[in-house]
Design an enzyme around this catalytic site. Structure first.
Site: not given
Ligand code: SUG
Length: 441
Positions: A173, A245, A364
């Site tokens: 990731e 994460h 993020c």
């Molecule tokens: O991968 N949200 C992302 C958020 C990523 C956050 N990144 C870090 N913590 N670095 C994920 O969960 C939501 C998409 C949706 O629900 O349509 C989403 O992909």
């Protein structure tokens, strides 16, 4: 001529929506099916980038990925014209349609893992795009990320690896699960890779997205010094409480490393080992947040540690947090203590609510790298923000992004062209030539 920290934020794309695709990401599930505002989202993201520039930190930008991804829908068996593909996906599987429309590439911390040249045994900076195997809507990002990194970083100064081959045991990731601690950005540092699982079976409510094998693969292929590289396991409790994460429960910039008491498994012992390996001991700030001061749930809900910690021009540090932190008295109390006892003296708050509602905080949204002067000069300048580019982007967003997008709108065939027209305009602004598949057909 610049050297030091540089961030690439994902420009939020025109199809930003809430379809609840990320299991284990509390905000994504909670806000599922709500109406999004792509225009507001993109402007909020851009405003955060402008803040960094105002602080004297150059800012890079990644273009949004092609959405809807019709090539993904074709691999799922849909065929015909663009409108046919979307139309039949809407009838047969709204899940696949929603996945093809996700604007999730905005969260650039998951784009790749970066190792600065000073830490790599071949003295070249290494970058590996994340395969994002754990979530289908994110897995489709890897190839375009690889292409885009190659457009931005010259191969003479940066080694761009292919994403790790996607398998359950090699799930990666990116930078969201990687920390670097050093006395100053351009000095040698130590690397901490944080993984969720080392076998395919873990007793978890949610998927542990990062596998240890993938972290080890990256550390090895980036030619890091293994004596200065550590692998820490996420605490299962943290994953179960929504820390999908690691960058929700810990962060590091230069000599400051902040982590929650319940972020890692076997924490005391592992942290002591990291401390022992540091050559200059006295200048480091290892800040542990106790669960009595800030319980895990509050840390996850506030996104306090999903913040950007940057060295400012006065030599102190600035903590750039989401405005949501203000809702929690525990966080405010802790911040008072931080100001009195650590080099973090300045607090800034950014409103990025549209991204936060999908579980994406300030950290993020950015891919953080560290470059020397020579490397900085070998980055494609078209991808670095300047006042003229900001104006062009603001005009495009204000004129062409929707301010209201409902999940049912994803089945509207008009949205395909609308999104592609915006992406086409972006390639003209960034002078990239044809990079999206709809431009090549
Ligand atoms: O991968 N949200 C992302 C958020 C990523 C956050 N990144 C870090 N913590 N670095 C994920 O969960 C939501 C998409 C949706 O629900 O349509 C989403 O992909």
């Amino acid at each position: 001529m610049y050297q030091g920290e540089l961030n690439f934020d994902g420009l939020i794309g025109p199809t930003h929506n809430y379809s609840g695709l990320s299991e284990g990401n509390i905000a994504s599930s909670k806000n599922s099916k709500k109406t999004s505002n792509p225009k507001k989202a993109a402007l909020q993201g851009l405003k955060k980038m402008k803040l960094l520039i105002e602080m004297g930190i150059p800012q890079g930008i990644f273009l949004p990925h092609e959405r809807p991804s019709l090539s993904f829908l074709r691999t799922q068996g849909f065929s015909g014209s663009d409108a046919d593909i979307v139309g039949s996906a809407a009838k047969i599987s709204s899940l696949l349609l929603n996945q093809s429309y996700s604007a999730s590439s905005m969260w650039a911390a998951n784009a790749a893992t970066f190792s600065p040249s000073v830490d790599c045994q071949d003295a070249i900076a290494h970058i590996t795009p994340a395969n994002l195997f754990s979530m289908q809507h994110r897995r489709i990002e890897a190839n375009f990320t690889y292409q885009q990194l190659n457009l931005i970083f010259k191969s003479s100064h940066f080694k761009i690896h292919k994403p790790i081959e996607s398998t359950d045991l090699m799930s990666d990731e990116g930078a969201a699960n990687h920390l670097r601690i050093t006395n100053s950005h351009l000095k040698r540092g130590i690397h901490v890779f944080v993984y969720g699982r080392d076998t395919s079976k873990e007793s978890l409510n949610f998927v542990a997205r990062q596998s240890r094998a993938a972290s080890e693969y990256i550390a090895n292929s980036h030619k890091l010094d293994m004596k200065q590289t550590f692998f820490l396991k996420q605490n299962m409790k943290a994953i179960n409480r929504g820390s999908f994460h690691n960058d929700i429960v810990s962060l590091a910039t230069e000599n400051v490393f902040i982590f929650h008491e319940e972020a890692f498994e076997d924490s005391k012992h592992k942290i002591q080992k990291i401390k022992n390996s540091l050559k200059v001991q006295e200048n480091n700030f290892f800040i542990e947040i106790s669960k009595n001061d800030i319980p895990l749930d509050i840390l996850v809900n506030s996104y306090l540690l999903n913040s950007q910690l940057v060295r400012n021009s006065s030599g102190d540090m600035t903590f750039i947090m989401p405005t949501e932190v203000n809702n929690y008295s525990e966080c405010k109390e802790w911040l008072k203590w931080v100001k009195e006892n650590t080099p973090i003296k300045d607090f800034k708050y950014v409103d990025i609510k549209q991204s936060m509602m999908n579980g994406g905080g300030p950290a993020c949204l950015r891919f953080k790298i560290v470059v020397n002067k020579d490397e900085f000069n070998n980055i494609n300048p078209n991808f670095l923000l300047n006042p003229d580019l900001i104006k062009k982007l603001e005009a495009l967003i204000n004129n062409s992004y929707r301010d209201n997008l409902e999940i049912k709108d994803l089945s509207d065939p008009e949205l395909i062209n609308e999104s592609y027209t915006i992406l086409d305009n972006l390639t003209q602004i960034f002078k990239t030539g044809s990079i999206y598949s709809f431009q090549k057909e």
